[in-house]
Design a protein around this motif. Sequence first.
Motif, mmCIF file in Angstrom:
data_model
loop_
_atom_site.group_PDB
_atom_site.id
_atom_site.type_symbol
_atom_site.label_atom_id
_atom_site.label_comp_id
_atom_site.label_asym_id
_atom_site.label_seq_id
_atom_site.Cartn_x
_atom_site.Cartn_y
_atom_site.Cartn_z
ATOM 1 N N ASP A 169 51.129 44.020 45.654
ATOM 2 C CA ASP A 169 51.155 43.071 43.883
ATOM 3 C C ASP A 169 50.299 43.461 42.347
ATOM 4 O O ASP A 169 51.350 43.126 42.000
ATOM 5 N N HIS A 170 49.691 44.219 42.991
ATOM 6 C CA HIS A 170 49.211 44.780 41.567
ATOM 7 C C HIS A 170 49.523 46.630 41.631
ATOM 8 O O HIS A 170 49.006 47.053 42.351
ATOM 9 N N GLY A 171 49.825 46.060 40.101
ATOM 10 C CA GLY A 171 50.152 48.405 40.200
ATOM 11 C C GLY A 171 49.271 49.761 40.754
ATOM 12 O O GLY A 171 49.020 50.248 40.620
ATOM 13 N N HIS A 172 47.278 49.189 40.424
ATOM 14 C CA HIS A 172 46.456 49.717 41.280
ATOM 15 C C HIS A 172 46.931 50.119 42.617
ATOM 16 O O HIS A 172 46.194 51.492 42.771
ATOM 17 N N ILE A 173 47.812 49.338 42.854
ATOM 18 C CA ILE A 173 48.436 50.527 44.017
ATOM 19 C C ILE A 173 48.378 51.852 43.972
ATOM 20 O O ILE A 173 47.744 52.480 44.877
ATOM 21 N N ASN A 174 48.967 52.072 43.083
ATOM 22 C CA ASN A 174 48.833 53.998 42.663
ATOM 23 C C ASN A 174 48.379 54.601 42.586
ATOM 24 O O ASN A 174 47.927 55.563 43.347
ATOM 25 N N GLY A 175 46.945 53.578 41.404
ATOM 26 C CA GLY A 175 46.000 54.376 41.056
ATOM 27 C C GLY A 175 45.336 54.650 42.387
ATOM 28 O O GLY A 175 44.674 56.120 43.048
ATOM 29 N N MET A 176 45.435 54.068 43.424
ATOM 30 C CA MET A 176 44.623 54.030 45.071
ATOM 31 C C MET A 176 45.134 54.625 45.481
ATOM 32 O O MET A 176 44.526 56.052 45.989
ATOM 33 N N THR A 177 46.330 55.010 45.938
ATOM 34 C CA THR A 177 47.557 56.050 46.759
ATOM 35 C C THR A 177 47.491 57.139 46.610
ATOM 36 O O THR A 177 46.592 58.366 46.731
ATOM 37 N N GLU A 178 47.144 57.939 45.084
ATOM 38 C CA GLU A 178 47.144 58.596 44.108
ATOM 39 C C GLU A 178 45.656 59.129 43.686
ATOM 40 O O GLU A 178 45.742 60.826 45.416
ATOM 41 N N GLY A 179 44.604 58.305 43.965
ATOM 42 C CA GLY A 179 43.335 59.072 44.558
ATOM 43 C C GLY A 179 42.392 59.197 45.822
ATOM 44 O O GLY A 179 42.356 60.290 46.527
ATOM 45 N N VAL B 84 42.906 50.866 55.625
ATOM 46 C CA VAL B 84 44.587 50.662 55.142
ATOM 47 C C VAL B 84 43.877 50.736 53.637
ATOM 48 O O VAL B 84 42.887 49.762 53.278
ATOM 49 N N LEU B 85 44.887 50.850 52.787
ATOM 50 C CA LEU B 85 44.311 50.698 51.147
ATOM 51 C C LEU B 85 46.142 48.689 50.484
ATOM 52 O O LEU B 85 46.909 49.230 50.950
ATOM 53 N N SER B 86 44.703 48.548 50.124
ATOM 54 C CA SER B 86 45.917 47.030 49.539
ATOM 55 C C SER B 86 45.464 46.744 48.291
ATOM 56 O O SER B 86 44.177 46.641 47.528
ATOM 57 N N ALA B 87 46.510 46.393 46.830
ATOM 58 C CA ALA B 87 46.359 46.013 46.302
ATOM 59 C C ALA B 87 47.266 43.967 46.105
ATOM 60 O O ALA B 87 47.886 43.790 45.314
ATOM 61 N N CYS B 88 46.929 43.373 46.949
ATOM 62 C CA CYS B 88 47.779 42.156 47.271
ATOM 63 C C CYS B 88 47.483 41.587 46.191
ATOM 64 O O CYS B 88 46.133 41.092 45.923
ATOM 65 N N ASP C 158 38.999 50.669 58.434
ATOM 66 C CA ASP C 158 37.969 50.524 56.657
ATOM 67 C C ASP C 158 39.316 49.696 56.150
ATOM 68 O O ASP C 158 40.535 49.588 56.193
ATOM 69 N N TYR C 159 38.929 49.450 55.255
ATOM 70 C CA TYR C 159 39.379 48.619 54.328
ATOM 71 C C TYR C 159 39.112 49.302 52.992
ATOM 72 O O TYR C 159 38.158 49.119 51.976
ATOM 73 N N PHE C 160 39.954 48.760 51.597
ATOM 74 C CA PHE C 160 39.889 49.637 50.384
ATOM 75 C C PHE C 160 41.004 48.567 49.829
ATOM 76 O O PHE C 160 42.123 48.297 49.788
ATOM 77 N N VAL C 161 39.796 48.101 48.483
ATOM 78 C CA VAL C 161 40.979 47.083 48.557
ATOM 79 C C VAL C 161 40.747 47.062 46.839
ATOM 80 O O VAL C 161 39.693 47.197 46.119
ATOM 81 N N ASP C 162 42.093 46.811 45.970
ATOM 82 C CA ASP C 162 41.945 46.711 44.516
ATOM 83 C C ASP C 162 40.678 45.922 44.208
ATOM 84 O O ASP C 162 40.859 45.193 45.404
ATOM 85 N N LYS C 163 40.333 45.441 42.994
ATOM 86 C CA LYS C 163 38.903 44.381 42.287
ATOM 87 C C LYS C 163 40.046 43.973 41.846
ATOM 88 O O LYS C 163 41.247 44.288 41.491
ATOM 89 N N ALA C 164 39.660 42.122 42.266
ATOM 90 C CA ALA C 164 38.555 41.777 41.982
ATOM 91 C C ALA C 164 38.506 41.853 43.578
ATOM 92 O O ALA C 164 39.644 41.745 44.201
ATOM 93 N N PRO C 165 36.997 41.914 44.742
ATOM 94 C CA PRO C 165 37.372 42.002 45.940
ATOM 95 C C PRO C 165 37.374 41.042 46.996
ATOM 96 O O PRO C 165 38.338 40.731 48.065
ATOM 97 N N PHE C 166 37.798 39.541 45.887
ATOM 98 C CA PHE C 166 37.689 38.166 46.914
ATOM 99 C C PHE C 166 37.881 37.629 45.663
ATOM 100 O O PHE C 166 36.842 37.885 44.215
ATOM 101 N N THR C 167 38.009 36.073 45.681
ATOM 102 C CA THR C 167 37.884 35.418 44.375
ATOM 103 C C THR C 167 36.283 33.879 45.143
ATOM 104 O O THR C 167 36.680 33.033 43.983
ATOM 105 N N THR C 168 36.479 33.697 46.240
ATOM 106 C CA THR C 168 35.379 32.717 46.334
ATOM 107 C C THR C 168 34.337 33.193 46.720
ATOM 108 O O THR C 168 34.426 33.764 47.836
ATOM 109 N N LEU C 169 33.036 32.527 46.884
ATOM 110 C CA LEU C 169 32.360 32.891 47.702
ATOM 111 C C LEU C 169 32.047 32.922 49.268
ATOM 112 O O LEU C 169 31.601 33.020 49.941
ATOM 113 N N GLU C 170 33.058 31.355 49.836
ATOM 114 C CA GLU C 170 33.492 31.555 50.495
ATOM 115 C C GLU C 170 33.911 32.842 51.233
ATOM 116 O O GLU C 170 33.388 32.807 53.121
#
Lengths: 341, 341
Positions: free
Chosen positions: B14-24, B73-77, B95-107
């Motif tokens: 969903d976010h274009g950052h997935i390309n940078g993550m995959t490349e890296g 698993v890489l994700s930029a959902c 293991d999980y490698f996710v785009d920032k922000a890593p979550f949106t609530t404290l819950e």
Amino acid sequence: MRDGKIVAAVTGMDHGHINGMTEGIGEAGAVIKWAYDPDTEKTKTFLDHFQKFQVKEAKNLEQILEDPEVDLVLSACIPSQRADLGIRVMEAGKDYFVDKAPFTTLEQLERIRKAIDKTRRKYMVYYSERLHSEAGVYAGKLVKDGVIGDVVQVMGMGPHRLNPETRPDWFFHKETYGGILCDIGSHQIEQFLYYSGCENARVVNSQVGNYCHSQYPEMEDFGEVSLVGENGASNYFRVDWLTPDGLSTWGDGRTFILGTKGYIELRKYVDVARDQTKDHVYWVDEKGEHREDVSGKVGYPFFQELLHDCIDRTETAMTQEHALKAGELCVIAQISAQKIK
Amino acid sequence: MRDGKIVAAVTGMDHGHINGMTEGIGEAGAVIKWAYDPDTEKTKTFLDHFQKFQVKEAKNLEQILEDPEVDLVLSACIPSQRADLGIRVMEAGKDYFVDKAPFTTLEQLERIRKAIDKTRRKYMVYYSERLHSEAGVYAGKLVKDGVIGDVVQVMGMGPHRLNPETRPDWFFHKETYGGILCDIGSHQIEQFLYYSGCENARVVNSQVGNYCHSQYPEMEDFGEVSLVGENGASNYFRVDWLTPDGLSTWGDGRTFILGTKGYIELRKYVDVARDQTKDHVYWVDEKGEHREDVSGKVGYPFFQELLHDCIDRTETAMTQEHALKAGELCVIAQISAQKIK
């Protein structure tokens, strides 16, 4: 007045800014008639430096205040003494032009406001980091011309070199210098009010610290403030006395003005590792990226405007309320500051 | 694992950052085995772009989660869905490698922490504005080498161009994108914690506004935060979606790191009106003013370190606590933010 010219006198040479103030007023066409400081060495140095203005040494402050020819008194005395001197000057029927910060307590401000109401004299302030900076003046024109749209935020960095061996004793006592936010922070708040077109603002966060100078326990070598203007514009600035020895000047002062259609960056006193001259203006608008070195190209209109204001009783150079509001907000920021180190 | 190499899979583009993550991750030596997105067009574009990694399209998410060869698993959902996906990934033993922000609530954070405790898997975050920036990496070396002494303050500017026509619907809904401080602010907080060496900090002021985009009522196009680190270091940043059309790149990202003995400025993506290339590092220390264009000279050690961490169960690239703390502070800043416009 003498031949239609404002006659000025100088008293209180505790801060070196007195030279910039005198230069600006003298170059703008005022007669600089008198100079007086209790420290005769200071007066002597001043008279030598300003031979071109043919200034004479006054015997004492009274001679200046009692001279009916004197219209305007300039001072860069110790910050905590600026209000008392100014009230005395105004009560002697003269306008006052004082170095920033214009006062150090809200009680002083209250007495200043009363004296202004009573005497109708001016209590003007030398916010040099905008008024005596061609980059600062040029940025004002860009904003006024709408180059960056409406101002959303002003961000300022005011780092200064300490050179502690050159500083007088009062510089290290909070009661006399007023605190870092009051002292060098006052420039920053004035710039915010000016560029954003705000008449008032509220302090939402302010902090100070002493990171490197434990030998001066009353010193603050770092400070930062967030303000929100009454029109919704935001302001953040940090100030410090941490300029490293390797910098080619006394401080890498910067101002960033973010607008709805572009932004401006001022590299006021140096363009680090690029150019040791001052007054570098960078901006980006809808059309492209721009850079201009404005040193020697813009001048300092404030001083002539101030002399006209003194003659015509107008407020072209700066309104009285603006001059005092910047000072008031810096005192409020100072007294509400959290100490973080 | 395959031949001693980490095997990775990609899901959520969903976010274009997935390309940078995959490349890296791919350039660092991982096998990129699978890619899956519910939007088959996105998957197709991805596979075309990364032909060099010989990625295969997975039928669905389950195929990735059930493949015992997959380690990471890489994700930029969509930001609000990152936590749920991550918990599912970790519970599948990966293991999980996710785009920032890593979550949106404290819950979400609480559930993530529990899943980490239970599964001992990694929930790593792509804070690209430091990890995938050679200027950012180089600054870390300068700080570590003591060039500027102890860090007093980190100041960041994270302006981004909006290009609203290219943005998906979720980008304009606060529940899904998380708010400007959570979204692009997360980079800034991560940089502060890293450069200042802080493990924790408190939010002392945070503000957001929508100055120019009333057509998107849930959007925030300006935000700013002040933090104080547990070690007394200070942080201020502003982020915005106001980059003017005339800028030669997507945003004039800057970082200023003030130390007791000098300071560093990063002009990360452009040196305005000077140079359209990226990764310009300026610094001043006790010896002088310095400038270096570090593009192509430093690399991105994070990705190789992360793969080693996945193999050896170490925390060289980034500690789990650091990755989550930056996210936690950005959510706290977001939920405590005053709306100023």
